[in-house]
Design a protein around this motif. Structure first.
Motif, PDB file in Angstrom:
ATOM      1  N   UNK A   1      13.108   4.614  48.191  1.00  0.00           N
ATOM      2  CA  UNK A   1      13.934   5.765  48.577  1.00  0.00           C
ATOM      3  C   UNK A   1      14.261   6.586  47.340  1.00  0.00           C
ATOM      4  N   UNK A   2      14.633   5.910  46.261  1.00  0.00           N
ATOM      5  CA  UNK A   2      14.938   6.627  45.026  1.00  0.00           C
ATOM      6  C   UNK A   2      13.680   7.341  44.521  1.00  0.00           C
TER       7      UNK A   2
ATOM      8  N   UNK B   1      10.437  14.118  45.402  1.00  0.00           N
ATOM      9  CA  UNK B   1      10.683  15.369  46.124  1.00  0.00           C
ATOM     10  C   UNK B   1      11.284  16.434  45.226  1.00  0.00           C
ATOM     11  N   UNK B   2      12.119  16.016  44.287  1.00  0.00           N
ATOM     12  CA  UNK B   2      12.700  17.002  43.379  1.00  0.00           C
ATOM     13  C   UNK B   2      11.661  17.468  42.369  1.00  0.00           C
TER      14      UNK B   2
ATOM     15  N   UNK C   1       8.533   0.304  53.295  1.00  0.00           N
ATOM     16  CA  UNK C   1       9.407   1.211  52.546  1.00  0.00           C
ATOM     17  C   UNK C   1       8.670   2.393  51.949  1.00  0.00           C
TER      18      UNK C   1
ATOM     19  N   UNK D   1      16.513  -1.060  52.235  1.00  0.00           N
ATOM     20  CA  UNK D   1      17.046  -0.209  53.297  1.00  0.00           C
ATOM     21  C   UNK D   1      16.344  -0.432  54.624  1.00  0.00           C
TER      22      UNK D   1
ATOM     23  N   UNK E   1      21.220   2.832  49.960  1.00  0.00           N
ATOM     24  CA  UNK E   1      19.851   3.359  50.066  1.00  0.00           C
ATOM     25  C   UNK E   1      19.602   3.995  51.421  1.00  0.00           C
TER      26      UNK E   1
ATOM     27  N   UNK F   1      21.108   7.319  51.241  1.00  0.00           N
ATOM     28  CA  UNK F   1      20.284   8.158  50.373  1.00  0.00           C
ATOM     29  C   UNK F   1      19.043   8.632  51.117  1.00  0.00           C
ATOM     30  N   UNK F   2      18.472   7.725  51.917  1.00  0.00           N
ATOM     31  CA  UNK F   2      17.297   8.102  52.704  1.00  0.00           C
ATOM     32  C   UNK F   2      17.646   9.255  53.646  1.00  0.00           C
TER      33      UNK F   2
ATOM     34  N   UNK G   1      18.179  12.543  51.462  1.00  0.00           N
ATOM     35  CA  UNK G   1      17.027  13.266  50.908  1.00  0.00           C
ATOM     36  C   UNK G   1      16.155  13.835  52.012  1.00  0.00           C
ATOM     37  N   UNK G   2      16.279  13.305  53.227  1.00  0.00           N
ATOM     38  CA  UNK G   2      15.554  13.897  54.339  1.00  0.00           C
ATOM     39  C   UNK G   2      16.412  14.897  55.106  1.00  0.00           C
TER      40      UNK G   2
ATOM     41  N   UNK H   1      22.195  16.007  45.956  1.00  0.00           N
ATOM     42  CA  UNK H   1      21.146  14.985  46.143  1.00  0.00           C
ATOM     43  C   UNK H   1      20.850  14.291  44.822  1.00  0.00           C
TER      44      UNK H   1
ATOM     45  N   UNK I   1      21.253  10.340  43.908  1.00  0.00           N
ATOM     46  CA  UNK I   1      20.140   9.528  43.381  1.00  0.00           C
ATOM     47  C   UNK I   1      20.582   8.815  42.108  1.00  0.00           C
TER      48      UNK I   1
ATOM     49  N   UNK J   1      22.694   5.800  42.779  1.00  0.00           N
ATOM     50  CA  UNK J   1      21.954   4.642  43.264  1.00  0.00           C
ATOM     51  C   UNK J   1      21.079   4.026  42.178  1.00  0.00           C
TER      52      UNK J   1
END
Lengths: 343, 289
Positions: A165-166, A172-173, A278, B209, B225, B228-229, B232-233, B256, B260, B263
């Motif tokens: 996820x991180x 994405x950034x 994941x 997650x 997490x 966070x998922x 970010x979506x 965002x 991040x 985390x």
């Protein structure tokens, strides 16, 4: 009852008889363990001494039975019509001799697509991702400054500790079409921007690249350990013969870590139809569904979100069985070529 | 030994390549760190590269002001600590008995355990089991079902094998039972492997997650997490109270980035200190049965 007693009698008398006949090592051993020679008593002494070990094992074994073996009874659902009110054993068999859901799965376009994607992504991971840590380990091994080497290693291990996820968030950034650092840079040097995560082909490339980014440092650990085990005299002898950097790598280092390479290759081949959840789940988006849909995501979508338990279990079972078969084949192949294999 | 000119050039190429690797590894983190510390205007104008522009900590404050995120951070920390302790306990009491060569039934126990590494029932059977156990939507589902990893158990067992048998035998001659031997001889000698496995388990729980995604529907139990998922979506957002009543564009991006960082930072602070240990641990995992 009678035979049981007879057995007991026999069991306790036989060693006694044996002891009277031969006064060799056996007697000494029995005496050392327990002064009485009877087998029943020996077992008692053994248990008296070791029962705490069995007690310790009780909890982990219960864990494995509850969370690893009891779920296996639910595998039946793949062959049965799921019913929420009945227990697994009472559910009626599915049509077509119970194979209904396997037939359904293989006529499901989504599933065929998921199998294709799983194999494609794993295959690309294997060809691009498998050699990467070997090359990096060879590189690190050539690094002349120990301190610098240590820093490089610490930094290279870092991505392994980040969750997908991180990593997806970072990616994405970094790769955002108009605001991301990479595309800004490409724009500045006058190149076209790249839709890294929004276009199927580029998504696959990014997926594989991020996989290497995440694992390459960590996977060098095992190769570096293998390299450290190579006899340094071999290098000295090669230097005397005038071997350069690459010749030493090719003729000493690589053969020295061959067993490690083969073992890890077998494990990777065994995983060719296995699928992480994941990684594709965190990286996917609706624009790349046709390449990011892998088996684990199919199971999640159809089973847990769609509540089609029988179909999803059938797919999961298919995957598990194929994985085990692949592992066996890879192991057998390795043994045929004279390697040690995984077991 | 005097190095030839050619090999010295080679050395510098190697140094440069390793430098490149460091850059590639750190770049994404530095970029996100810079973005999280920049003003939203600078972000929209694409001014932020690796250094914050318009340095401020507003994004971090806003994330901490959103109670669901602060709670989730605390909750995940709690889960991580409990989960790690339970996992270490289970791993130890599983690995230690299996090192007794003379243990009757050892082969059987080994087979039962190793088998689960190669074949598992799958996601749906696990889901149905947890449903039948009434574990779904409860905190226990995030701790117990995956608390013991066979792979980690093998690492610990390999480490225990390295402790000389004679130590155990002499303690047993003095009348110490197996548990006593474990507590007063094995555990004190096992700091490296315990540190390694604590790191593996803690990172696993902190980063996990998918179990929450599959088995938990109550939002107060989501680990960080999972949030966070969703973030970010863009399936959720951080509650902000701005004077104008609307968030300036670009703010969501800094938020965002800040989330991040929240985390990521705990892990980044811990793992370098344990490097010496986890290298041994990761190597031990490769020793086969």
């Amino acid at each position: 009852m009678v035979s049981g007693q007879a057995k007991k009698y026999k069991a306790s008398s036989a060693p006694a008889f044996y002891n009277t006949k031969s006064k060799g090592d056996a007697t000494v051993k029995t005496v050392a363990l327990d002064s009485s020679p009877g087998r029943g008593k020996k077992l008692f002494a053994y248990l008296k001494r070791y029962w705490t070990i069995y007690l310790l094992l009780l909890l982990p074994l219960t864990y494995f039975i509850i969370f690893k073996y009891i779920p296996m009874q639910y595998i039946q659902i793949a062959f049965k019509k799921y019913s929420i009110v009945k227990s697994v054993w009472e559910m009626p068999w599915a049509d077509n001799n119970g194979l209904e859901y396997f037939i359904k799965a293989f006529s499901n376009k989504d599933f065929i697509n998921a199998v294709k994607n799983t194999i494609m992504l794993n295959f690309l991971d294997l060809i691009c991702g498998f050699p990467a840590p070997i090359i990096l380990a060879l590189l690190l091994n050539e690094l002349p400054f120990p301190r610098y080497k240590r820093v490089t290693q610490t930094v290279a291990y870092m991505p392994h500790f980040l969750s997908w996820v991180i990593i997806a968030g970072l990616a994405r950034q970094l790769f955002a079409p108009s605001t991301g650092l990479v595309n800004n840079f490409l724009d500045k040097i006058g190149m076209q921007t790249i839709p890294f995560l929004n276009e199927p082909t580029w998504w696959v490339i990014t997926y594989v690249f991020l996989g290497i980014w995440q694992s390459v440092g960590w996977n060098t650990i095992i190769y570096l350990a293998a390299i450290a085990g190579i006899n340094p005299e071999l290098y000295e002898a090669a230097e005397m013969d005038g071997a350069g950097r690459f010749r030493k790598m090719w003729h000493i280092t690589l053969p020295g870590i061959r067993t490690t390479i083969v073992t890890l290759l077998i494990l990777s081949l065994g995983r060719i139809l296995g699928s992480e959840f994941d990684r594709p789940y965190a990286l996917m988006n609706h624009m790349v569904n046709n390449v990011s849909n892998v088996i684990s995501i199919f199971v999640f979508k159809y089973g847990i979100q769609g509540l089609q338990f029988s179909l999803a279990t059938a797919v999961g079972l298919f995957q598990s069985v194929v994985c085990v078969i692949f592992l066996f084949i890879a192991n057998a192949l390795a043994k045929r070529f004279g390697e040690r294999g995984v077991w | 030994m005097i190095k030839s000119k050619k090999s010295r050039y080679g050395d510098w190429i190697v140094v440069f390549l390793c430098f490149l690797l460091i850059v590639v590894c750190l770049l994404p983190i530095l970029n996100v760190l810079a973005r999280s510390l920049s003003s939203s205007e600078a972000l929209i104008k694409n001014k932020v590269w690796l250094w914050p522009v318009g340095l401020n900590f507003d994004a971090y404050k806003m994330v901490l002001n959103d109670s669901k995120y602060t709670w989730s951070l605390i909750w995940t920390a709690m889960l991580t600590v409990t989960g790690t302790c339970l996992s270490l306990f289970m791993t130890t009491i599983c690995a230690y008995p299996l090192t007794y060569e003379k243990l009757k039934g050892r082969r059987l126990f080994n087979t039962i355990i190793i088998f689960t590494m190669y074949f598992n029932a799958g996601t749906i059977p696990m889901y149905l089991l947890l449903k039948d156990l009434n574990f779904l939507n409860r905190p226990v589902v995030l701790i117990v079902p995956y608390c013991l990893s066979v792979f980690n158990m093998i690492i610990m067992r390999s480490f225990f094998y390295g402790i000389p048998e004679s130590l155990r035998e002499s303690a047993e001659l003095d009348g110490a039972g197996p548990v006593r031997v474990l507590v007063s001889i094995y555990l004190p000698m096992s700091t490296p492997v315990i540190a390694t496995l604590a790191l593996f388990y803690a990172v696993g729980r902190w980063n996990g997650f998918s179990d929450s995604l599959m088995f938990v529907k109550k939002r107060e139990y989501y680990p960080i997490q999972h949030w966070l998922y969703l973030l970010i979506n863009s399936m959720t957002r951080i509650e902000t109270t701005t004077v104008e009543g609307f968030a300036p564009p670009g703010l969501s991006e800094t938020l965002k980035s800040a989330t991040i960082m929240f985390a990521t930072v705990p892990i980044l602070c811990v793992y370098p200190w344990l490097q010496k240990y986890f290298i041994t641990g990761a190597t031990l995992g490769a020793i086969k049965e």
